[in-house]
Each structure stands twice: as C-alpha cells, then as structure tokens.
Design a protein around this motif. Structure first.
Motif, PDB file in Angstrom:
ATOM      1  N   LEU A 129      28.002  40.708  51.621  1.00  8.33           N
ATOM      2  CA  LEU A 129      28.339  39.467  50.920  1.00  8.33           C
ATOM      3  C   LEU A 129      29.690  39.551  50.227  1.00  8.33           C
ATOM      4  O   LEU A 129      30.484  38.603  50.292  1.00  8.33           O
ATOM      5  CB  LEU A 129      27.243  39.132  49.898  1.00  8.33           C
ATOM      6  CG  LEU A 129      27.494  37.899  49.025  1.00  8.33           C
ATOM      7  CD1 LEU A 129      27.634  36.643  49.892  1.00  8.33           C
ATOM      8  CD2 LEU A 129      26.365  37.719  48.013  1.00  8.33           C
ATOM      9  N   LEU A 130      29.977  40.667  49.574  1.00 11.64           N
ATOM     10  CA  LEU A 130      31.233  40.778  48.837  1.00 11.64           C
ATOM     11  C   LEU A 130      32.457  40.632  49.735  1.00 11.64           C
ATOM     12  O   LEU A 130      33.373  39.863  49.401  1.00 11.64           O
ATOM     13  CB  LEU A 130      31.280  42.109  48.079  1.00 11.64           C
ATOM     14  CG  LEU A 130      32.528  42.330  47.215  1.00 11.64           C
ATOM     15  CD1 LEU A 130      32.632  41.264  46.136  1.00 11.64           C
ATOM     16  CD2 LEU A 130      32.505  43.721  46.595  1.00 11.64           C
ATOM     17  N   PRO A 131      32.533  41.298  50.889  1.00  6.23           N
ATOM     18  CA  PRO A 131      33.684  41.074  51.776  1.00  6.23           C
ATOM     19  C   PRO A 131      33.812  39.623  52.233  1.00  6.23           C
ATOM     20  O   PRO A 131      34.926  39.116  52.390  1.00  6.23           O
ATOM     21  CB  PRO A 131      33.414  42.007  52.965  1.00  6.23           C
ATOM     22  CG  PRO A 131      32.537  43.080  52.408  1.00  6.23           C
ATOM     23  CD  PRO A 131      31.670  42.394  51.397  1.00  6.23           C
ATOM     24  N   GLU A 132      32.698  38.951  52.448  1.00  8.44           N
ATOM     25  CA  GLU A 132      32.741  37.540  52.849  1.00  8.44           C
ATOM     26  C   GLU A 132      33.326  36.683  51.729  1.00  8.44           C
ATOM     27  O   GLU A 132      34.126  35.778  51.989  1.00  8.44           O
ATOM     28  CB  GLU A 132      31.335  37.052  53.201  1.00  8.44           C
ATOM     29  CG  GLU A 132      30.770  37.618  54.491  1.00  8.44           C
ATOM     30  CD  GLU A 132      29.405  37.030  54.799  1.00  8.44           C
ATOM     31  OE1 GLU A 132      29.180  35.852  54.461  1.00  8.44           O
ATOM     32  OE2 GLU A 132      28.555  37.754  55.358  1.00  8.44           O
ATOM     33  N   ILE A 133      32.902  36.947  50.504  1.00 10.83           N
ATOM     34  CA  ILE A 133      33.416  36.183  49.365  1.00 10.83           C
ATOM     35  C   ILE A 133      34.918  36.390  49.219  1.00 10.83           C
ATOM     36  O   ILE A 133      35.682  35.423  49.006  1.00 10.83           O
ATOM     37  CB  ILE A 133      32.677  36.600  48.073  1.00 10.83           C
ATOM     38  CG1 ILE A 133      31.215  36.143  48.137  1.00 10.83           C
ATOM     39  CG2 ILE A 133      33.359  36.028  46.838  1.00 10.83           C
ATOM     40  CD1 ILE A 133      30.369  36.616  46.973  1.00 10.83           C
ATOM     41  N   GLN A 134      35.357  37.618  49.354  1.00 10.21           N
ATOM     42  CA  GLN A 134      36.790  37.898  49.239  1.00 10.21           C
ATOM     43  C   GLN A 134      37.570  37.279  50.395  1.00 10.21           C
ATOM     44  O   GLN A 134      38.693  36.807  50.208  1.00 10.21           O
ATOM     45  CB  GLN A 134      37.010  39.411  49.186  1.00 10.21           C
ATOM     46  CG  GLN A 134      36.449  40.047  47.926  1.00 10.21           C
ATOM     47  CD  GLN A 134      36.458  41.565  47.971  1.00 10.21           C
ATOM     48  OE1 GLN A 134      36.493  42.162  49.058  1.00 10.21           O
ATOM     49  NE2 GLN A 134      36.420  42.204  46.808  1.00 10.21           N
ATOM     50  N   ALA A 135      36.979  37.276  51.588  1.00 12.28           N
ATOM     51  CA  ALA A 135      37.647  36.682  52.748  1.00 12.28           C
ATOM     52  C   ALA A 135      37.820  35.183  52.596  1.00 12.28           C
ATOM     53  O   ALA A 135      38.752  34.594  53.162  1.00 12.28           O
ATOM     54  CB  ALA A 135      36.855  36.993  54.018  1.00 12.28           C
ATOM     55  N   LYS A 136      36.946  34.542  51.825  1.00 17.45           N
ATOM     56  CA  LYS A 136      37.053  33.105  51.583  1.00 17.45           C
ATOM     57  C   LYS A 136      38.151  32.767  50.570  1.00 17.45           C
ATOM     58  O   LYS A 136      38.431  31.595  50.330  1.00 17.45           O
ATOM     59  CB  LYS A 136      35.722  32.549  51.082  1.00 17.45           C
ATOM     60  CG  LYS A 136      34.631  32.494  52.143  1.00 17.45           C
ATOM     61  CD  LYS A 136      34.930  31.431  53.192  1.00 17.45           C
ATOM     62  CE  LYS A 136      33.773  31.293  54.170  1.00 17.45           C
ATOM     63  NZ  LYS A 136      34.011  30.203  55.162  1.00 17.45           N
ATOM     64  N   GLY A 137      38.762  33.781  49.969  1.00 18.78           N
ATOM     65  CA  GLY A 137      39.863  33.534  49.044  1.00 18.78           C
ATOM     66  C   GLY A 137      39.526  33.673  47.577  1.00 18.78           C
ATOM     67  O   GLY A 137      40.378  33.411  46.724  1.00 18.78           O
ATOM     68  N   TRP A 138      38.303  34.100  47.252  1.00 16.89           N
ATOM     69  CA  TRP A 138      37.923  34.253  45.850  1.00 16.89           C
ATOM     70  C   TRP A 138      38.481  35.553  45.279  1.00 16.89           C
ATOM     71  O   TRP A 138      38.477  36.588  45.939  1.00 16.89           O
ATOM     72  CB  TRP A 138      36.397  34.258  45.714  1.00 16.89           C
ATOM     73  CG  TRP A 138      35.749  32.955  46.057  1.00 16.89           C
ATOM     74  CD1 TRP A 138      35.072  32.655  47.197  1.00 16.89           C
ATOM     75  CD2 TRP A 138      35.725  31.766  45.265  1.00 16.89           C
ATOM     76  NE1 TRP A 138      34.613  31.365  47.175  1.00 16.89           N
ATOM     77  CE2 TRP A 138      35.004  30.787  45.990  1.00 16.89           C
ATOM     78  CE3 TRP A 138      36.229  31.428  44.009  1.00 16.89           C
ATOM     79  CZ2 TRP A 138      34.788  29.502  45.512  1.00 16.89           C
ATOM     80  CZ3 TRP A 138      36.010  30.152  43.523  1.00 16.89           C
ATOM     81  CH2 TRP A 138      35.303  29.211  44.264  1.00 16.89           C
ATOM     82  N   HIS A 139      38.950  35.484  44.035  1.00 13.63           N
ATOM     83  CA  HIS A 139      39.437  36.667  43.333  1.00 13.63           C
ATOM     84  C   HIS A 139      38.258  37.298  42.573  1.00 13.63           C
ATOM     85  O   HIS A 139      37.776  36.737  41.592  1.00 13.63           O
ATOM     86  CB  HIS A 139      40.548  36.305  42.356  1.00 13.63           C
ATOM     87  CG  HIS A 139      41.805  35.845  43.025  1.00 13.63           C
ATOM     88  ND1 HIS A 139      42.499  36.632  43.910  1.00 13.63           N
ATOM     89  CD2 HIS A 139      42.500  34.683  42.945  1.00 13.63           C
ATOM     90  CE1 HIS A 139      43.567  35.984  44.351  1.00 13.63           C
ATOM     91  NE2 HIS A 139      43.585  34.794  43.782  1.00 13.63           N
ATOM     92  N   THR A 140      37.834  38.463  43.025  1.00 11.35           N
ATOM     93  CA  THR A 140      36.673  39.120  42.416  1.00 11.35           C
ATOM     94  C   THR A 140      37.084  40.241  41.460  1.00 11.35           C
ATOM     95  O   THR A 140      36.227  40.962  40.953  1.00 11.35           O
ATOM     96  CB  THR A 140      35.762  39.707  43.506  1.00 11.35           C
ATOM     97  OG1 THR A 140      36.501  40.671  44.278  1.00 11.35           O
ATOM     98  CG2 THR A 140      35.256  38.608  44.428  1.00 11.35           C
ATOM     99  N   ASP A 141      38.395  40.382  41.225  1.00  7.62           N
ATOM    100  CA  ASP A 141      38.851  41.475  40.360  1.00  7.62           C
ATOM    101  C   ASP A 141      38.718  41.148  38.879  1.00  7.62           C
ATOM    102  O   ASP A 141      38.953  42.008  38.026  1.00  7.62           O
ATOM    103  CB  ASP A 141      40.303  41.829  40.688  1.00  7.62           C
ATOM    104  CG  ASP A 141      41.232  40.628  40.562  1.00  7.62           C
ATOM    105  OD1 ASP A 141      40.739  39.485  40.695  1.00  7.62           O
ATOM    106  OD2 ASP A 141      42.434  40.830  40.322  1.00  7.62           O
TER     107      ASP A 141
END
Length: 424
Positions: free
Chosen positions: A400-412
């Motif tokens: 899930l985390l790689p998918e969220i980041q691939a969608k353009g969300w900043h998770t940092d």
C-alpha cells in the motif's frame, strides 16, 4: 539511435544542451522540443504562419502560464487560475467601494482616484497588526491551507463590509474603521501564508518559482482591472449608499465563490488528518488508492475535522494523558512495538496519538489499524480487534505504501496542525 544521429546533423541541436530533443511540424507551425541541462522541458517555435489572433493567444499563455503548460502542472491548474483572476478582479473593485465609503464616513469627499490611493495605504498599515495576531497559527494553516484561504477572504469581505456601512454610523467611525481594517489585515496574512502550499500542489517538474511568478502576474493584471472597474462603479451605479450595498454584496458573493472554486481545484498532496482518512476510506471500500486530484472535490473545506466511519472514526492530536489510561500505556507499547503511534478505542471514536517525530507513513499505519479494527465483528473485544488489525496492517502496508507514494502523496511528514504529540 536514429533520433540521436538526426539531432547531430540538425544545427538546432547546438542550442539544446540535452541529449533528447525533437521537432514537431503541423500545417502552420514547427516547434523544437528539448530538455534543458537542469531537466526542465522547453519548447521553441521555429516557423509560425498562424493567424495573428492565434499568435496572441499563445503569447498570452506564455506570459501568464508556466513553461510547458499544460503538461508542466498538475490537474486543475487552469480552473484554479480562472477563478483566481475573477477573485482578484472582484476583490479590487470591492476595495475601491469600501475605501470611498470609509472616507465619506470621516467627513471627506474623495474622488475615485483618491479612494484608490488611500486603499493601498490603509491595507499596508494593517498588515503589521495581522502578522502579530496570526503568528501562532502557521501550523494550522499548513495543515488546512484551503480552509484558511477561504477564511482569509471571508475576513476580508467582513472588513470591507464594515467600511461600506461606515457612513451609516459616522459617530462610530473610529471603531468601524479599526475593526474593518483589523479583519482585512488578518486576511492578508492568512492569504499569503497559504499561498505556497497551494502553488506547491500544482508544481510538477520542479517549477514552483515559475508557477509563483506567473500566478502573481495574473493577480496583478486583474487587480488593476478590478481597480479600474471600481472607479467606474463609484462614479455611476455606486454613487449612492443603496448602490454600494447592492453592488458590494454581489461582488462579495463572487469573491468568496471564486476562492472556494480555486481551493477545490487545488490537488494538495500533503497528508493531514482529513486527507489521510479519505485515502484509507477509499482503500477500505474499493481496494484502490486515490490521488490528490481524485480527492480534491471531496474535501470538506468548512468542517475538515469531521469523523469518517469507514476510516475508523479516528481523532488525532489529543493529549496522551487524556486519551490513554496510564494502565493501558505499557500494554499498547507492547502491542505496537517500534511504532510511532498509539491507539485508544472509545465508544464513538478512536484516539490516535503520534510521537513527536512521526511521519505521514506512521499516521497511515495507525489509521489503517483503526479502520480494520472498526470493521471487525462486535462480539470480539476491542483489544483483540487492535491486535488482529495490526497484524493485517503490517502485511498490507508493504504494497500500500508504494502505491500511495506513486500517486503523488508526500508521506515524509504529517501535518496535524497544533495536535499534541508524545515522546518517551
């Protein structure tokens, strides 16, 4: 390889320092596309036999839109720009009406041009007061830039309305003028503080400075046009108090509506409580990850703190000693080893407390646990829910985390406003 050989024979390749470039030719225009050494995409017109009107239209786009538009910006930028222009036009026209009314209340009879000049003086003077009042609200503005941007324009129109009505109560001129300009001063600071997060949401190729410069150019042009319209209005239909009230109310509605549409068009890609809950809600329902563009029109701009049932009814940012009993603290730390979140399930919602260095990834992990636990059978204890949900989360987050980041969300990072955090 063929492309590279062709580029070496093309004299234009000397202008393009990048290794990849090409020429596209239509019926009336030839363009040279290339990447600059810094990685920015650029276009150069080689031959153009289009009508003058078409050339003027492209010149306008080049002057007021970022280089490479529309491919260099995220979805929604054009709609944002259209309503931004309308917002600044109506705001500038409204400022002329309000300032002339204010000076009438003081016993002066200024010309429209004089009212325009004084409006800038009054506006600049109140910015200092607004900065002091808003200095402690920066974290809240980072978390909810859209809501604060709309609030800024509501405050501006409130201050403007007080100025327009000031001739009706000349004995209270000082109080009316002071309160009106105080509200406008706060509005200016809030609007400027939220400008960068909004522009950042549209930046696609590291072109934030270009976006900012072109956006301010559009604002300047329509501010000037709005001032001109305001001068005409105060000389004609707004020469009477009734006219000012009617036209001022209409301009205020247009103003607030425009900024609301601007904010809805902005695909903000930072994680705050509302957007995190919406991502988890959509994932639980559909198994898919929504992008910032997918969620922009679903955000609640008036009440962003609402609880979302399918996302676990999570409240974040409460005091640790109020949300979690001391007797449960050790048990929770053992249940969530090496995690930077703690969860406490209540009857109506689940409290989540984050460590002081927790990121957006940590918030997503805690939110997903709460969502899984809330959707389990009720005949099992809540603590058993959490343990089972936590094990499920650890498996799901790997993909899930790689998918969220691939969608353009900043998770940092996780922007929870002035929410409380804990540290051991």
């Amino acid at each position: 390889m063929k492309m590279q050989k062709k580029l070496e024979q093309n004299p234009l390749s000397e202008d393009a320092a990048a290794s990849i470039s090409w020429i596209e030719t239509s019926d009336t225009v030839s363009r040279h596309f290339f990447f600059q050494p810094d990685g920015q995409f650029s276009v150069k017109v080689l031959d153009d036999s289009r009508p003058f009107v078409h050339k003027m239209a492209e010149s306008f786009v080049n002057k007021f839109f970022p280089s490479g538009f529309p491919y260099s910006v995220n979805e929604g930028y054009l709609r944002y720009t259209q309503f931004r222009a309308l917002q600044h036009f109506s705001s500038a026209a409204l400022s002329v009406l309000s300032t002339q009314s204010l000076l009438y209340a003081a016993g002066l009879r200024p010309t429209p041009a004089q009212a325009t000049a004084v409006s800038w003086i009054l506006k600049d003077g109140m910015q200092h007061v607004g900065k002091l009042i808003c200095s402690n609200l920066g974290a809240l503005m980072d978390s909810e830039p859209k809501q604060w941007r709309i609030l800024a324009d509501v405050l501006y129109d409130l201050g403007t309305g007080l100025e327009i009505f000031s001739p009706l109560c000349p004995r209270l001129f000082l109080e009316t003028a002071g309160l009106g300009n105080f509200a406008k001063g706060m509005a200016v600071v809030a609007a400027r503080a939220t400008r960068l997060p909004i522009y950042s949401s549209f930046a696609k190729e590291g072109n934030l400075s270009d976006l900012f410069a072109k956006g301010e150019a559009i604002s300047t042009v329509f501010n000037v046009l709005g001032l001109g319209a305001g001068i005409q209005l105060v000389s004609t239909v707004c020469s009477s108090m009734q006219g000012k009230i009617v036209v001022g109310s209409l301009l205020s509605v247009i103003h607030v509506y425009s900024v609301s549409e601007e904010m809805r068009a902005a695909p903000v890609n930072t994680l705050n409580p509302q957007r995190t809950a919406m991502i988890i809600e959509d994932f639980i329902k559909t198994g898919k990850v929504s992008s910032p563009a997918d969620l922009r029109y679903k955000e609640d701009l008036l009440f962003p703190g609402r609880l979302i049932k399918d996302a676990g009814n999570v409240k974040v940012g409460g005091d640790l000693h109020k949300t979690i009993k001391p007797s449960r603290l050790k048990e929770l730390k053992e249940m969530f080893p090496n995690e930077k979140f703690l969860l406490s399930c209540g009857q109506r919602w689940t409290d989540m407390v984050l460590e002081d260095n927790a990121t957006g990834e940590d918030a997503l992990r805690g939110w997903l646990v709460a969502a899984y636990a809330s959707n389990m059978e009720e005949n099992v204890s809540k603590w058993d829910h959490l343990q089972e949900a936590y094990e499920k989360m650890k498996v799901v987050m790997r993909t899930l985390l790689p998918e969220i980041q691939a969608k353009g969300w900043h998770t940092d990072r996780f922007l929870d406003g002035k929410g409380m955090r804990f540290g051991f």
